[in-house]
Design an enzyme around this catalytic site. Structure first.
Site, PDB file in Angstrom:
ATOM      1  N   ASP A  33       0.832  -1.206   0.000  1.00  0.00           N
ATOM      2  CA  ASP A  33       0.000   0.000   0.000  1.00  0.00           C
ATOM      3  C   ASP A  33       0.870   1.260   0.000  1.00  0.00           C
ATOM      4  O   ASP A  33       1.961   1.269   0.559  1.00  0.00           O
ATOM      5  CB  ASP A  33      -0.891  -0.017   1.249  1.00  0.00           C
ATOM      6  CG  ASP A  33      -2.020   0.990   1.148  1.00  0.00           C
ATOM      7  OD1 ASP A  33      -2.279   1.519   0.057  1.00  0.00           O
ATOM      8  OD2 ASP A  33      -2.638   1.264   2.200  1.00  0.00           O
ATOM      9  N   GLY A  36       0.175   5.619  -4.250  1.00  0.00           N
ATOM     10  CA  GLY A  36      -0.446   6.909  -4.553  1.00  0.00           C
ATOM     11  C   GLY A  36       0.127   8.015  -3.681  1.00  0.00           C
ATOM     12  O   GLY A  36       0.479   9.099  -4.161  1.00  0.00           O
ATOM     13  N   ARG A  37       0.267   7.730  -2.371  1.00  0.00           N
ATOM     14  CA  ARG A  37       0.794   8.740  -1.451  1.00  0.00           C
ATOM     15  C   ARG A  37       2.259   9.057  -1.744  1.00  0.00           C
ATOM     16  O   ARG A  37       2.711  10.188  -1.648  1.00  0.00           O
ATOM     17  CB  ARG A  37       0.639   8.252   0.007  1.00  0.00           C
ATOM     18  CG  ARG A  37      -0.713   8.614   0.592  1.00  0.00           C
ATOM     19  CD  ARG A  37      -1.016   7.794   1.820  1.00  0.00           C
ATOM     20  NE  ARG A  37      -1.407   6.438   1.449  1.00  0.00           N
ATOM     21  CZ  ARG A  37      -1.622   5.458   2.323  1.00  0.00           C
ATOM     22  NH1 ARG A  37      -1.449   5.687   3.606  1.00  0.00           N
ATOM     23  NH2 ARG A  37      -2.009   4.271   1.909  1.00  0.00           N
ATOM     24  N   HIS A  50       2.909   3.833  -8.929  1.00  0.00           N
ATOM     25  CA  HIS A  50       2.766   2.398  -9.191  1.00  0.00           C
ATOM     26  C   HIS A  50       4.015   1.841  -9.869  1.00  0.00           C
ATOM     27  O   HIS A  50       4.434   0.722  -9.595  1.00  0.00           O
ATOM     28  CB  HIS A  50       1.530   2.137 -10.062  1.00  0.00           C
ATOM     29  CG  HIS A  50       0.240   2.453  -9.362  1.00  0.00           C
ATOM     30  ND1 HIS A  50      -0.043   1.999  -8.088  1.00  0.00           N
ATOM     31  CD2 HIS A  50      -0.852   3.173  -9.743  1.00  0.00           C
ATOM     32  CE1 HIS A  50      -1.239   2.440  -7.716  1.00  0.00           C
ATOM     33  NE2 HIS A  50      -1.749   3.152  -8.697  1.00  0.00           N
ATOM     34  N   THR A  79     -10.327  -7.144  -5.975  1.00  0.00           N
ATOM     35  CA  THR A  79     -11.627  -7.083  -6.674  1.00  0.00           C
ATOM     36  C   THR A  79     -12.217  -5.672  -6.556  1.00  0.00           C
ATOM     37  O   THR A  79     -12.978  -5.245  -7.409  1.00  0.00           O
ATOM     38  CB  THR A  79     -12.621  -8.119  -6.090  1.00  0.00           C
ATOM     39  OG1 THR A  79     -12.569  -8.042  -4.659  1.00  0.00           O
ATOM     40  CG2 THR A  79     -12.282  -9.534  -6.502  1.00  0.00           C
ATOM     41  N   ARG A  84     -11.470   1.994  -9.345  1.00  0.00           N
ATOM     42  CA  ARG A  84     -10.576   3.141  -9.591  1.00  0.00           C
ATOM     43  C   ARG A  84     -10.805   3.667 -11.016  1.00  0.00           C
ATOM     44  O   ARG A  84     -11.349   2.955 -11.856  1.00  0.00           O
ATOM     45  CB  ARG A  84      -9.115   2.711  -9.428  1.00  0.00           C
ATOM     46  CG  ARG A  84      -8.827   2.303  -7.996  1.00  0.00           C
ATOM     47  CD  ARG A  84      -7.356   2.200  -7.728  1.00  0.00           C
ATOM     48  NE  ARG A  84      -7.183   1.900  -6.305  1.00  0.00           N
ATOM     49  CZ  ARG A  84      -6.071   2.089  -5.624  1.00  0.00           C
ATOM     50  NH1 ARG A  84      -5.007   2.582  -6.218  1.00  0.00           N
ATOM     51  NH2 ARG A  84      -5.999   1.795  -4.353  1.00  0.00           N
ATOM     52  N   LEU A 144      11.580 -20.035  -4.849  1.00  0.00           N
ATOM     53  CA  LEU A 144      10.494 -19.206  -4.325  1.00  0.00           C
ATOM     54  C   LEU A 144       9.229 -19.319  -5.187  1.00  0.00           C
ATOM     55  O   LEU A 144       9.311 -19.274  -6.416  1.00  0.00           O
ATOM     56  CB  LEU A 144      10.962 -17.740  -4.327  1.00  0.00           C
ATOM     57  CG  LEU A 144       9.897 -16.695  -3.942  1.00  0.00           C
ATOM     58  CD1 LEU A 144       9.603 -16.742  -2.448  1.00  0.00           C
ATOM     59  CD2 LEU A 144      10.355 -15.289  -4.330  1.00  0.00           C
ATOM     60  N   ILE A 208      -7.185  -5.127   6.920  1.00  0.00           N
ATOM     61  CA  ILE A 208      -6.873  -6.351   6.177  1.00  0.00           C
ATOM     62  C   ILE A 208      -7.310  -6.214   4.711  1.00  0.00           C
ATOM     63  O   ILE A 208      -6.781  -6.890   3.828  1.00  0.00           O
ATOM     64  CB  ILE A 208      -7.575  -7.572   6.846  1.00  0.00           C
ATOM     65  CG1 ILE A 208      -7.013  -7.810   8.265  1.00  0.00           C
ATOM     66  CG2 ILE A 208      -7.430  -8.838   6.017  1.00  0.00           C
ATOM     67  CD1 ILE A 208      -5.524  -8.070   8.339  1.00  0.00           C
ATOM     68  N   GLU A 220       1.112 -13.738  11.876  1.00  0.00           N
ATOM     69  CA  GLU A 220       1.656 -12.576  12.580  1.00  0.00           C
ATOM     70  C   GLU A 220       1.630 -11.375  11.634  1.00  0.00           C
ATOM     71  O   GLU A 220       1.983 -11.494  10.463  1.00  0.00           O
ATOM     72  CB  GLU A 220       3.104 -12.845  13.019  1.00  0.00           C
ATOM     73  CG  GLU A 220       3.237 -13.959  14.039  1.00  0.00           C
ATOM     74  CD  GLU A 220       2.585 -13.625  15.379  1.00  0.00           C
ATOM     75  OE1 GLU A 220       2.556 -12.435  15.751  1.00  0.00           O
ATOM     76  OE2 GLU A 220       2.090 -14.559  16.040  1.00  0.00           O
TER      77      GLU A 220
HETATM   78  C1  FPP Z   1      -1.797   0.416  -3.349  1.00  0.00           C
HETATM   79  O1  FPP Z   1      -1.338   1.721  -3.513  1.00  0.00           O
HETATM   80  C2  FPP Z   1      -1.298  -0.445  -4.374  1.00  0.00           C
HETATM   81  C3  FPP Z   1      -2.060  -1.021  -5.362  1.00  0.00           C
HETATM   82  C4  FPP Z   1      -3.491  -0.796  -5.527  1.00  0.00           C
HETATM   83  C5  FPP Z   1      -1.483  -1.926  -6.320  1.00  0.00           C
HETATM   84  C6  FPP Z   1      -0.135  -2.477  -6.025  1.00  0.00           C
HETATM   85  C7  FPP Z   1       0.573  -2.567  -7.301  1.00  0.00           C
HETATM   86  C8  FPP Z   1       1.892  -2.489  -7.519  1.00  0.00           C
HETATM   87  C9  FPP Z   1       2.906  -2.441  -6.471  1.00  0.00           C
HETATM   88  C10 FPP Z   1       2.414  -2.451  -8.901  1.00  0.00           C
HETATM   89  C11 FPP Z   1       1.807  -3.394  -9.874  1.00  0.00           C
HETATM   90  C12 FPP Z   1       1.990  -4.819  -9.555  1.00  0.00           C
HETATM   91  C13 FPP Z   1       2.571  -5.726 -10.362  1.00  0.00           C
HETATM   92  C14 FPP Z   1       2.602  -7.165  -9.982  1.00  0.00           C
HETATM   93  C15 FPP Z   1       3.224  -5.362 -11.615  1.00  0.00           C
HETATM   94  P1  FPP Z   1      -2.428   2.870  -3.527  1.00  0.00           P
HETATM   95  O2  FPP Z   1      -2.556   3.338  -4.920  1.00  0.00           O
HETATM   96  O3  FPP Z   1      -3.697   2.398  -2.904  1.00  0.00           O
HETATM   97  O4  FPP Z   1      -1.731   3.942  -2.638  1.00  0.00           O
HETATM   98  P2  FPP Z   1      -2.458   5.066  -1.788  1.00  0.00           P
HETATM   99  O5  FPP Z   1      -3.272   4.361  -0.737  1.00  0.00           O
HETATM  100  O6  FPP Z   1      -1.307   5.823  -1.228  1.00  0.00           O
HETATM  101  O7  FPP Z   1      -3.275   5.872  -2.757  1.00  0.00           O
END
Ligand code: FPP
Length: 256
Positions: A33, A36-37, A50, A79, A84, A144, A208, A220
């Protein structure tokens, strides 16, 4: 063999040496997570957040492989993420496709096995094709397991397991009273994986978010304040060390 992140960095080496190799988490799950921030803090478009997130993921995959972790499950697209803006969804999907295209050979050379959980059919065709190719090419690998959660939701997963069990009951293949926890778990996407030992969530949020609801019963949890693009192998090592300090009782009593 991938370059080991601790080889040329003394502080990282010191951290890694503290890990008890006999008690490594077999399965690490990550809620990535904060992309975006991270972008917002730098006045950049979310897409670049991203993109930076993918770079962080590359390093974490290598680190898990070099540390000897068995399974890494990453929450790449939920899902709920379909809600977005279309442009952002498209960017996430093309990042996934590019990642697999670019990394597949190296993943394969390093014995990584690519798997996925979630509903593949609704993903763009290009992404489906790359996933199929990656999973097929790496299916015999013994290192892995990189398990990508894509179009994944814990509730959807549980609902589909219930549907399949009900079909079996309706067809007389099983009796309702024969349904055990083990049988239920066998009908989840993760039927072939151990439950996560460690769940990491970046960016401070204490949620979660519909991730692996059944599987994390005794997992954990480590929440870090760092945003996903800033998460790195050293932070991963710290999370593993934190995990190793925990007293896991699984509802029982401490034996000491
Ligand atoms: C959350 O950040 C992240 C996601 C919704 C997607 C996670 C994706 C990646 C790390 C890249 C793509 C993945 C692959 C496998 C190529 P957010 O946008 O919700 O951040 P924010 O809460 O700060 O807005």
């Amino acid at each position: 063999m991938w370059h080991r992140f601790w080889d040329k960095k003394e502080p990282a080496k010191k951290l890694v040496e503290q890990i008890d190799k006999n008690r490594l988490p077999r399965h690490i799950a990550i809620i990535m997570d904060g992309n975006g921030r991270w972008a917002k803090k730098r006045a950049l478009p979310r897409s670049l957040g991203h993109k930076a997130g993918v770079e962080a993921l590359r390093d974490i995959v290598k680190a898990c492989s070099n540390l000897g972790v068995g399974v890494l499950t990453v929450y790449a697209f939920s899902t709920e993420n379909w809600s977005r803006p279309r442009e952002e969804v498209n960017i996430l999907m093309s990042l996934l496709t590019d990642y697999l295209r670019r990394e597949l050979d190296e993943l394969h050379e390093n014995q990584v096995r690519v798997q996925m959980i979630g509903n593949r059919d609704q993903l763009p065709l290009e992404a489906q094709k790359e996933l199929e190719r990656s999973m097929e090419k790496t299916k015999q690998n013994k290192g892995l397991i990189l398990n990508l959660a894509l179009n994944y939701g814990g509730r959807a997963e549980i609902t589909s397991a219930v549907q399949r069990l009900c079909e079996k009951v309706a067809q007389g293949q099983i009796k309702p009273e024969e349904i055990s926890e083990a049988m239920f778990a066998n009908h989840l996407f993760t039927f072939d994986l151990p439950d996560p030992d460690l769940l990491i969530r970046t960016s401070e949020e204490l949620r979660i978010s519909n991730f692996l609801l059944w599987q994390i019963a005794y997992t954990e949890i480590v929440v870090t304040d760092c945003l996903w693009p800033d998460f790195n192998p050293e932070r991963l090592t710290e999370a593993i060390l934190d995990f190793q300090k925990r007293d896991r009782r699984f509802g029982g009593l401490n034996k000491q």
